[in-house]
Design a protein around this motif. Structure first.
Motif, mmCIF file in Angstrom:
data_model
loop_
_atom_site.group_PDB
_atom_site.id
_atom_site.type_symbol
_atom_site.label_atom_id
_atom_site.label_comp_id
_atom_site.label_asym_id
_atom_site.label_seq_id
_atom_site.Cartn_x
_atom_site.Cartn_y
_atom_site.Cartn_z
ATOM 1 N N THR A 166 38.885 -8.146 4.089
ATOM 2 C CA THR A 166 39.862 -7.079 4.366
ATOM 3 C C THR A 166 39.964 -6.875 5.875
ATOM 4 O O THR A 166 39.102 -7.332 6.641
ATOM 5 C CB THR A 166 39.379 -5.737 3.767
ATOM 6 O OG1 THR A 166 38.121 -5.402 4.389
ATOM 7 C CG2 THR A 166 39.195 -5.823 2.265
ATOM 8 N N GLY A 167 40.987 -6.144 6.275
ATOM 9 C CA GLY A 167 41.145 -5.800 7.690
ATOM 10 C C GLY A 167 39.946 -4.999 8.190
ATOM 11 O O GLY A 167 39.493 -5.180 9.319
ATOM 12 N N ALA A 168 39.434 -4.117 7.317
ATOM 13 C CA ALA A 168 38.287 -3.288 7.723
ATOM 14 C C ALA A 168 37.065 -4.169 7.992
ATOM 15 O O ALA A 168 36.321 -3.943 8.957
ATOM 16 C CB ALA A 168 37.975 -2.256 6.649
ATOM 17 N N GLN A 169 36.885 -5.191 7.154
ATOM 18 C CA GLN A 169 35.744 -6.097 7.390
ATOM 19 C C GLN A 169 35.923 -6.881 8.687
ATOM 20 O O GLN A 169 34.967 -7.106 9.422
ATOM 21 C CB GLN A 169 35.593 -7.075 6.225
ATOM 22 C CG GLN A 169 34.783 -6.489 5.082
ATOM 23 C CD GLN A 169 34.735 -7.448 3.888
ATOM 24 O OE1 GLN A 169 34.996 -8.639 4.030
ATOM 25 N NE2 GLN A 169 34.407 -6.902 2.729
ATOM 26 N N ALA A 170 37.140 -7.284 8.939
ATOM 27 C CA ALA A 170 37.401 -8.001 10.201
ATOM 28 C C ALA A 170 37.067 -7.104 11.386
ATOM 29 O O ALA A 170 36.445 -7.550 12.363
ATOM 30 C CB ALA A 170 38.862 -8.444 10.258
ATOM 31 N N THR A 171 37.435 -5.835 11.281
ATOM 32 C CA THR A 171 37.130 -4.887 12.365
ATOM 33 C C THR A 171 35.619 -4.767 12.555
ATOM 34 O O THR A 171 35.131 -4.690 13.688
ATOM 35 C CB THR A 171 37.750 -3.505 12.049
ATOM 36 O OG1 THR A 171 39.138 -3.705 11.800
ATOM 37 C CG2 THR A 171 37.567 -2.523 13.180
ATOM 38 N N GLN A 172 34.887 -4.760 11.423
ATOM 39 C CA GLN A 172 33.417 -4.670 11.530
ATOM 40 C C GLN A 172 32.833 -5.900 12.224
ATOM 41 O O GLN A 172 31.910 -5.790 13.029
ATOM 42 C CB GLN A 172 32.791 -4.541 10.139
ATOM 43 C CG GLN A 172 32.820 -3.114 9.608
ATOM 44 C CD GLN A 172 32.484 -3.065 8.120
ATOM 45 O OE1 GLN A 172 31.994 -4.032 7.548
ATOM 46 N NE2 GLN A 172 32.752 -1.929 7.513
ATOM 47 N N LEU A 173 33.379 -7.076 11.907
ATOM 48 C CA LEU A 173 32.881 -8.284 12.567
ATOM 49 C C LEU A 173 33.180 -8.225 14.065
ATOM 50 O O LEU A 173 32.324 -8.542 14.897
ATOM 51 C CB LEU A 173 33.509 -9.538 11.955
ATOM 52 C CG LEU A 173 33.190 -9.816 10.478
ATOM 53 C CD1 LEU A 173 33.821 -11.135 10.037
ATOM 54 C CD2 LEU A 173 31.676 -9.852 10.236
ATOM 55 N N TRP A 174 34.374 -7.768 14.402
ATOM 56 C CA TRP A 174 34.718 -7.667 15.828
ATOM 57 C C TRP A 174 33.872 -6.613 16.550
ATOM 58 O O TRP A 174 33.590 -6.749 17.739
ATOM 59 C CB TRP A 174 36.217 -7.352 15.999
ATOM 60 C CG TRP A 174 37.035 -8.610 16.055
ATOM 61 C CD1 TRP A 174 37.912 -9.059 15.113
ATOM 62 C CD2 TRP A 174 37.026 -9.590 17.105
ATOM 63 N NE1 TRP A 174 38.442 -10.258 15.517
ATOM 64 C CE2 TRP A 174 37.929 -10.607 16.729
ATOM 65 C CE3 TRP A 174 36.351 -9.713 18.319
ATOM 66 C CZ2 TRP A 174 38.173 -11.732 17.527
ATOM 67 C CZ3 TRP A 174 36.587 -10.825 19.110
ATOM 68 C CH2 TRP A 174 37.486 -11.817 18.717
ATOM 69 N N ALA A 175 33.482 -5.563 15.805
ATOM 70 C CA ALA A 175 32.664 -4.513 16.445
ATOM 71 C C ALA A 175 31.367 -5.112 16.974
ATOM 72 O O ALA A 175 30.857 -4.702 18.022
ATOM 73 C CB ALA A 175 32.377 -3.393 15.454
ATOM 74 N N LEU A 176 30.831 -6.106 16.261
ATOM 75 C CA LEU A 176 29.598 -6.754 16.735
ATOM 76 C C LEU A 176 29.855 -7.371 18.105
ATOM 77 O O LEU A 176 29.130 -7.127 19.069
ATOM 78 C CB LEU A 176 29.151 -7.837 15.747
ATOM 79 C CG LEU A 176 28.743 -7.338 14.354
ATOM 80 C CD1 LEU A 176 28.693 -8.499 13.377
ATOM 81 C CD2 LEU A 176 27.383 -6.637 14.425
#
Ligand code: 2HG
Ligand code: ZN
Length: 462
Positions: free
Chosen positions: A316-326
């Motif tokens: 999901t977009g939210a998961q992508a955001t979490q990966l980018w947060a790293l």
């Protein structure tokens, strides 16, 4: 002198456009890492290009030097004044509007002080993409991005800021307004003068307006995080991704195990995959279908042949955001770890693994006890080889160790952050005298009194 100048600036800018109280100037006087403390005479905050021109003329007439500043998110101390108490900070942040968007011609015009995120959102609202993305995008301004020729995570597909600039409006050191804010895709009429102001950090003129290139917004995006055993494996993965995903790859970021250790210890951020010594974050975007399938088959091939140890594709977009947060919080994690020397270096992409190996040896031998936080834009050959120092270590000596290795690989000591005041000495050491002399010739022609951002990028002329 300074009382007269303050009165003159106050007349030009009005009460909301001039800051003179020390406490109110504090955030303009120092960079966010608090490494380059300065003391401005005052902070001028013009609301229009005409006001910028008037401020320039007034300061020049009074002999007060000028330091242009956008969001003050730079990493090289290029936008802060010296400690003399005599320099005027020219903050562009009140000039913060998107001026126009053309979704078919794919252009966006904005004031220099417009926050990058605001410009990105305006492009998105028009169904288009402003393809420049960096961790500081919530505070960095488009004028600062252009003035520093900023990079970020999408350079491998879309180029540095320079590649996105179609037009510029600038104010020269004598207060002349030069309006080159054209929206043209093709303009080969004479010298391409806007290039003088891109990446020169406000030393040749002040960028007051920009026209940027937009691109169609890809309908499909895939974001994947993989762990890999080594930088060489990451490079093999890049080759594989290029085969499978072609020019849809918009980000290819390398992060060390130590970077992830910092994220965990200081920010409680953890990777959703099994650890390796290194991690890679890949993003790709396309409007035609089939992208996700291609990414899945690339991931399967990488796991199969051992290039990758583990991996996940965001659902999901939210998961992508979490990966980018790293990826985006590594700088923050590093800042909480201790004092670090930043090295924003580039070498040919294929030389990155050998560079990392050689630099690690140089640090282990020359600065035992220091820790290396290496991460960055592998797809551009740009590594942030940041060295967290042990107590009592000499930062300048660490710079020399790392930059000597960079020189062995014919690399650059500043791939994207610029020179500012942090790297002036190193630039002089590392660039050929003929190149430095040519730069000084340009500086003298545009700013004969060394009035604009003195001591940044170049030494003060003798
Ligand atoms: C990034 O890539 C920035 O996140 C900052 O360029 C790098 O903190 C750094 O050295
Ligand atoms: Zn970077």
């Amino acid at each position: 002198m300074s009382t007269d100048l303050i009165a003159r600036l106050s007349a030009i800018l009005g009460p909301s456009g001039l800051i003179t109280e020390e406490a109110d100037m504090a955030s303009y006087a120092i960079d966010w890492r608090r490494l380059f403390p300065g003391r401005p005479l005052c902070v001028a905050r013009p609301a229009s290009t005409a006001e910028v021109a008037e401020v320039v003329k007034a300061c020049r007439a009074a002999g007060a030097r000028l330091v242009p500043q956008g969001g003050n998110t730079g990493l090289a101390g290029g936008a802060v004044p010296d400690a003399s108490g005599g320099e005027v900070v020219l903050s562009l942040t009140r000039m913060n509007k998107v001026r126009a968007i053309d979704p078919v011609g794919l252009t966006l015009a904005a004031d220099a002080g417009c926050i990058l995120k605001v410009a990105q959102d305006a492009a998105a609202d028009a169904g288009r993409l402003l393809p420049i993305s960096l961790a500081a995008e919530g505070s960095a301004t488009v004028g600062g991005v252009v003035s520093t020729n900023a990079g970020g995570v999408n350079v491998l597909r879309y180029g540095m800021a320079r590649a996105l600039v179609l037009g510029l409006e600038v104010v020269l050191a004598d207060g002349t307004i030069v309006d080159m804010a054209r929206q043209l895709r093709k303009d080969n009429a004479g010298y391409d003068l806007k290039q003088l102001f891109i990446g020169t950090e406000g030393t040749l003129g002040i960028v007051t307006g920009v026209v940027l290139r937009l691109v169609p917004r890809p309908k499909h995006t895939v974001t994947a995080l993989l762990s890999v055993p080594s930088p060489q494996a990451a490079l093999d993965l890049l080759a594989l991704a290029q085969e499978e995903l072609g020019d849809t790859i918009s980000a290819f970021e390398l992060m060390s195990g130590y970077s992830f250790d910092l994220l965990k210890r200081h920010l409680s951020l953890t990777a959703p995959i099994a650890a390796g010594d290194w991690f890679v974050l890949i993003e790709a975007g396309a409007s035609l279908s089939g992208l996700r399938e291609a990414a899945e088959s690339a991931l399967a091939a990488a796991l199969e042949n051992g290039t990758a140890l583990d991996g996940v594709i965001a659902e999901t977009g939210a998961q992508a955001t979490q990966l980018w947060a790293l990826r985006e919080h590594i700088t923050d994690g590093e800042a909480r770890e201790g004092k670090s020397m930043k090295h924003d270096v580039s070498v040919p992409i294929v030389a990155v693994p050998a560079f990392l190996e050689a630099a690690d040896i140089a640090i282990a031998e020359g600065a035992p006890g220091a820790k290396v936080n290496a991460f960055g834009h592998l797809g551009d050959g740009n590594i942030h080889y940041n060295v967290v120092m042990a107590p009592g270590q000499d930062g300048a000596a660490i710079n020399t160790l790392v930059h000597d290795v960079v020189a062995r690989f014919s690399g650059s000591i500043s791939a994207e952050h610029g020179i500012g005041q942090y790297r002036v000495d190193e630039l002089l050491r590392r660039r050929a005298p003929a190149e430095v002399a040519l730069a000084l010739t340009v500086k003298r022609a545009l700013d004969p009194d060394n009035f604009l951002n003195p001591g940044k990028v170049l030494p003060a002329p003798a």
